[in-house]
Design an enzyme around this catalytic site. Structure first.
Site, PDB file in Angstrom:
ATOM      1  N   LEU A  49      45.886  58.363  31.655  1.00 61.84           N
ATOM      2  CA  LEU A  49      46.152  59.386  30.638  1.00 61.84           C
ATOM      3  C   LEU A  49      46.192  58.781  29.241  1.00 61.84           C
ATOM      4  CD1 LEU A  49      48.995  61.404  32.414  1.00 61.84           C
ATOM      5  CD2 LEU A  49      46.752  62.333  31.759  1.00 61.84           C
ATOM      6  N   SER A 107      38.524  58.387  30.813  1.00 59.59           N
ATOM      7  CA  SER A 107      37.605  58.703  31.927  1.00 59.59           C
ATOM      8  C   SER A 107      38.291  59.569  32.980  1.00 59.59           C
ATOM      9  CB  SER A 107      37.039  57.427  32.559  1.00 59.59           C
ATOM     10  OG  SER A 107      38.041  56.493  32.860  1.00 59.59           O
TER      11      SER A 107
END
Length: 241
Positions: free
Chosen positions: A80, A152
């Site tokens: 995150l 990602s």
């Protein structure tokens, strides 16, 4: 990888002969008591053996027997926003540089500054990951390993990276949402909660946790120093023996 030049081999030969020839002169002088004979023997030995050393060094440079190639690897830190990816990746990069291997650091912020207006939709992010995968693959073709840190958030993009590059090591920097918000010195989580930022992972877009990460670092309980030791130990054991 690094390559010894002719001048490096010559300088190595010179430094060694300086020590060895001085020793020869001393030994000859001790046995025969003649300084002129000792210097002459030393001079002849200097010319002959430094030439032979250079030839021997260059010959072994061309022989591959006994050499082990270090296969390039890619460390892929995901998690995150503000989970600690960049901080850990920077520290790992600094530590791996001590191993004296070809290495590059790739961070999402730097890439987005080079390629503005990439976008944050799922499609745009997946396309961006393919660009990064191609960059890493190009570096690996030149024996350069990489330390990359990207949110990602989607499994399909991380899978694409794994398929594109060699020796991909996924490091999941795991932190709960509350911890990340507490680290929000940029105010990005607040903006996302107010609706000012779209497609923000963890708030108004998903973050799909890796299912097959080689390493999991719980950054809310593991210090940066401990994380670096874990990751570097893994790399040393599997790729730099």
């Amino acid at each position: 990888m690094y390559k010894d030049t002719n001048i490096r081999s010559l300088v190595k030969g010179f430094s060694w002969r300086l020590v060895a020839t001085t020793t020869t002169i001393i030994i000859v002088y001790i046995f025969f008591g003649r300084l002129d004979l000792a210097i002459a023997a030393g001079a002849l030995e200097w010319v002959a053996k430094i030439t032979l050393y250079w030839a021997h060094e260059r010959a072994w440079f061309k022989i591959r027997w006994g050499r082990k190639k270090i296969e390039p690897f890619n460390l892929w830190l995901t998690g995150l926003p503000l989970s600690g990816k960049t901080t850990i990746a920077d520290a790992v990069y600094q530590e791996l540089q001590k191993l004296d291997i070809p290495l590059e650091r790739i961070d999402s912020k730097d890439i987005r500054e080079l390629i503005p207006n990439i976008g944050f939709t799922r499609q745009e992010r997946n396309a961006h990951m393919h660009r990064i995968g191609h960059l890493i693959k190009t570096l690996q073709n030149n024996s350069v390993s990489t330390v990359a840190s990207f949110v990602s958030p989607y499994r399909e993009s991380r899978k694409a990276i794994r398929e594109m590059v060699k020796n991909n090591v996924v490091v999941y920097v795991k932190a709960d949402l509350q911890t990340c918000q507490e680290r929000d010195y940029k105010g990005v989580y607040e903006k996302a909660l107010r609706g000012e930022l779209e497609n923000f992972s963890g708030i108004n877009d998903v973050y799909e946790e890796p299912q097959h990460a080689e390493i999991i670092i719980e950054s809310d309980t593991v210090s940066v120093e401990e994380a670096v030791k874990i990751i570097v130990k893994f790399i040393e054991k599997n790729y730099v023996k």
